[in-house]
Design a protein around this motif. Structure first.
Motif, PDB file in Angstrom:
ATOM      1  N   PHE A  18      -0.257   2.533   5.167  1.00 51.57           N
ATOM      2  CA  PHE A  18      -1.047   2.261   3.963  1.00 51.57           C
ATOM      3  C   PHE A  18      -0.147   2.261   2.731  1.00 51.57           C
ATOM      4  O   PHE A  18      -0.343   1.487   1.790  1.00 51.57           O
ATOM      5  N   LYS A  33       1.481  -0.909  13.657  1.00 51.04           N
ATOM      6  CA  LYS A  33       2.162  -0.882  14.971  1.00 51.04           C
ATOM      7  C   LYS A  33       3.659  -0.722  14.797  1.00 51.04           C
ATOM      8  O   LYS A  33       4.312   0.058  15.493  1.00 51.04           O
ATOM      9  N   GLU A  72      -1.586   9.720  12.683  1.00 52.05           N
ATOM     10  CA  GLU A  72      -2.077   9.840  11.295  1.00 52.05           C
ATOM     11  C   GLU A  72      -0.913   9.700  10.315  1.00 52.05           C
ATOM     12  O   GLU A  72      -1.051   9.079   9.259  1.00 52.05           O
ATOM     13  N   ASP A  73       0.245  10.238  10.674  1.00 48.21           N
ATOM     14  CA  ASP A  73       1.427  10.086   9.815  1.00 48.21           C
ATOM     15  C   ASP A  73       1.817   8.605   9.705  1.00 48.21           C
ATOM     16  O   ASP A  73       2.121   8.101   8.615  1.00 48.21           O
ATOM     17  N   LYS A 130      -2.142  12.292  18.041  1.00 44.15           N
ATOM     18  CA  LYS A 130      -2.995  12.071  16.866  1.00 44.15           C
ATOM     19  C   LYS A 130      -2.294  12.446  15.556  1.00 44.15           C
ATOM     20  O   LYS A 130      -2.458  11.769  14.543  1.00 44.15           O
ATOM     21  N   VAL A 131      -1.510  13.498  15.595  1.00 39.83           N
ATOM     22  CA  VAL A 131      -0.825  13.914  14.364  1.00 39.83           C
ATOM     23  C   VAL A 131       0.187  12.845  13.940  1.00 39.83           C
ATOM     24  O   VAL A 131       0.223  12.432  12.780  1.00 39.83           O
ATOM     25  N   MET A 160       8.041  12.118   0.431  1.00 39.06           N
ATOM     26  CA  MET A 160       6.660  12.511   0.167  1.00 39.06           C
ATOM     27  C   MET A 160       5.906  11.327  -0.427  1.00 39.06           C
ATOM     28  O   MET A 160       6.409  10.650  -1.299  1.00 39.06           O
ATOM     29  N   MET A 176      -5.787   3.605  12.917  1.00 39.30           N
ATOM     30  CA  MET A 176      -5.550   4.824  13.690  1.00 39.30           C
ATOM     31  C   MET A 176      -5.463   4.502  15.171  1.00 39.30           C
ATOM     32  O   MET A 176      -4.591   5.008  15.889  1.00 39.30           O
ATOM     33  N   LEU A 186      -0.101   6.083  10.153  1.00 42.40           N
ATOM     34  CA  LEU A 186      -1.167   5.380   9.446  1.00 42.40           C
ATOM     35  C   LEU A 186      -1.012   5.527   7.930  1.00 42.40           C
ATOM     36  O   LEU A 186      -1.105   4.544   7.188  1.00 42.40           O
ATOM     37  N   SER A 187      -0.743   6.739   7.479  1.00 40.26           N
ATOM     38  CA  SER A 187      -0.605   6.930   6.029  1.00 40.26           C
ATOM     39  C   SER A 187       0.643   6.207   5.519  1.00 40.26           C
ATOM     40  O   SER A 187       0.625   5.618   4.429  1.00 40.26           O
ATOM     41  N   TYR A 217      -2.251   5.109  17.452  1.00 42.76           N
ATOM     42  CA  TYR A 217      -2.380   6.020  18.595  1.00 42.76           C
ATOM     43  C   TYR A 217      -2.011   5.329  19.902  1.00 42.76           C
ATOM     44  O   TYR A 217      -1.444   5.948  20.803  1.00 42.76           O
ATOM     45  N   ARG A 254      -9.265   2.058   8.271  1.00 42.11           N
ATOM     46  CA  ARG A 254      -8.428   3.176   8.680  1.00 42.11           C
ATOM     47  C   ARG A 254      -8.630   3.545  10.141  1.00 42.11           C
ATOM     48  O   ARG A 254      -7.674   3.960  10.820  1.00 42.11           O
TER      49      ARG A 254
END
Lengths: 174, 231
Positions: free
Chosen positions: A51, A78, A44-45, A40-41, A1, A30, A47-48, A34, A26
């Motif tokens: 970060f 990537k 986003e995972d 997309k889901v 988490m 993304m 991407l976070s 992608y 961001r």
């Protein structure tokens, strides 16, 4: 988490800088995620997660010029996405040939050098870019690619050796 | 060959590859991240209901208490509403209250960074600006009544300006009196009244604006109308 990213950054000014970087980049991240994952889901995972990795080494790399910091971030995104894809699709990774120890590059025509760089695989080109253009150390490269520092060293050496082989095929020898 | 030549060649070959905007037709400039992602990132960045106050921890704590009443939950209670909300919140029930996040899908083209800063202009002369912050995603002002200093919560007025995507997970307790209201100019306000504070949230077409303080509801609504662009 994922816990608070900002807890990884001690300095308040740096936290603000990280927050700004997040909002400015961001969407770019993304798109990079992608393009790899086509979902997309998952993107986003990835991407976070990217970060989060960036936050872990932000104190070391924040002083890079902005275009280089963006490049580092895109590479991190990537690779995070690729790692997720490998987990999803069970792609086998290529074993490294430990006999490729020679990494000194011969003197070559500059345009030939660029052409050979273009012909390298994405992974090899990326790691050389991180090491020689962004001038990151091996721990920073390892953080971006989610590999060990030892693996980062080996990959740089290996990529340089592959570049050398391409140059030798063009008739240049050290 | 020296590393400098390799460095230069890599910069020329790879620079565009990693620095240029990757083309992706499915992720347009107007792409809206999922609420799940926004919530996760807001929590990770610590921007949910955030406030930056320099120095005095007692003010920060008092303002956080004020901010728990800073957003409106409109279900079942409307003030002067004769039509559908112009904009709305995404609501999550939690222990003791609700968490509200500005629903960016209910507005068109919200700003994605603070390009111009607003300020309060209608406070009485004995209020002074104690602190202000300005980042790419928010700008805040903390005003206190000069004569009595900053230790008394009822002398504080807080004004916040946020990009819509950042205004997430603001907590409002169950015992606050909440409602929303549209004035004659068509501006929709959400009002939350608790024992100590009144908070008003509104969207001015570009940013989410928040005003919290000890004035009553009518005084706070009048104060909202004095918010202007900072020169």
């Amino acid at each position: 988490m994922l816990s608070s990213y900002l807890a990884l950054i001690d300095d308040n000014a740096l936290r603000s800088e990280f927050e700004t970087f997040y909002f400015e980049n961001r969407l770019k991240g993304m798109r990079a995620a992608y393009n790899v994952l086509n979902d997309k889901v998952l993107a986003e995972d990835a991407l976070s997660e990217a970060f989060f990795k960036l936050a872990k080494c932000f104190q070391k790399i924040h002083s890079l010029p902005s275009h280089k910091l963006q490049a580092y971030f895109v590479i991190t995104v990537k690779n995070t996405a690729l790692n997720m894809l490998k987990k999803e699709t069970h792609i086998e990774t290529v074993e490294y040939d430990d006999e490729l120890e020679h990494d000194e590059l011969p003197e070559v025509d500059y345009s030939i050098l660029k052409d050979c760089i273009t012909r390298l695989g994405d992974t090899d080109r990326e790691i050389l870019y991180l090491r020689f253009e962004l001038e990151l150390n091996y721990s920073e490269i390892a953080a971006a690619l989610s590999i060990s520092e030892t693996a980062a060293r080996q990959r740089v050496r290996y990529a340089k050796s592959k570049l050398r082989k391409l140059l030798e095929k063009e008739g240049y020898h050290g | 060959m020296g590393d400098e030549i390799l460095k230069q060649a890599l910069a020329e070959v790879c620079g565009n590859e990693y620095q240029a905007e990757p083309f992706c037709g499915d992720i347009p400039d107007s792409y809206r991240f999922s609420h799940r992602f926004e919530k996760r990132m807001a929590k990770a960045l610590g921007t949910a209901g955030s406030i930056t106050v320099s120095g005095k921890p007692n003010i920060r704590k008092r303002m956080k208490i004020a901010l728990v009443a800073a957003v409106i939950f409109s279900a079942g209670f409307m003030l002067g509403m004769a039509r559908e909300p112009i904009w709305n919140f995404i609501t999550h029930k939690v222990d003791g209250g609700s968490q509200l996040s500005f629903d960016t899908s209910t507005v068109d083209d919200p700003e994605t960074s603070i390009n111009e800063v607003y300020t309060l202009t209608g406070l009485p002369n004995d209020y002074e600006l104690l602190d202000s912050t300005h980042s790419k995603v928010s700008a805040t002002e903390l005003w206190v009544k000069q004569s009595e200093g900053a230790d008394h919560a009822d002398n504080i007025i807080y004004f916040g300006q946020y990009i819509a995507a950042v205004y997430t997970d603001a907590f409002i307790p169950d015992d606050a009196k909440n409602g929303y209201y549209i004035d004659s100019n068509g501006t929709q306000y959400y009002i939350s009244e608790s024992e100590d504070y009144t908070s008003v949230v509104w969207y001015n077409g570009d940013y989410v604006l928040l005003l919290t303080g000890s004035f009553n509801k009518d005084e706070m609504l009048d104060l909202c109308k004095t918010v202007k662009l900072k020169k």
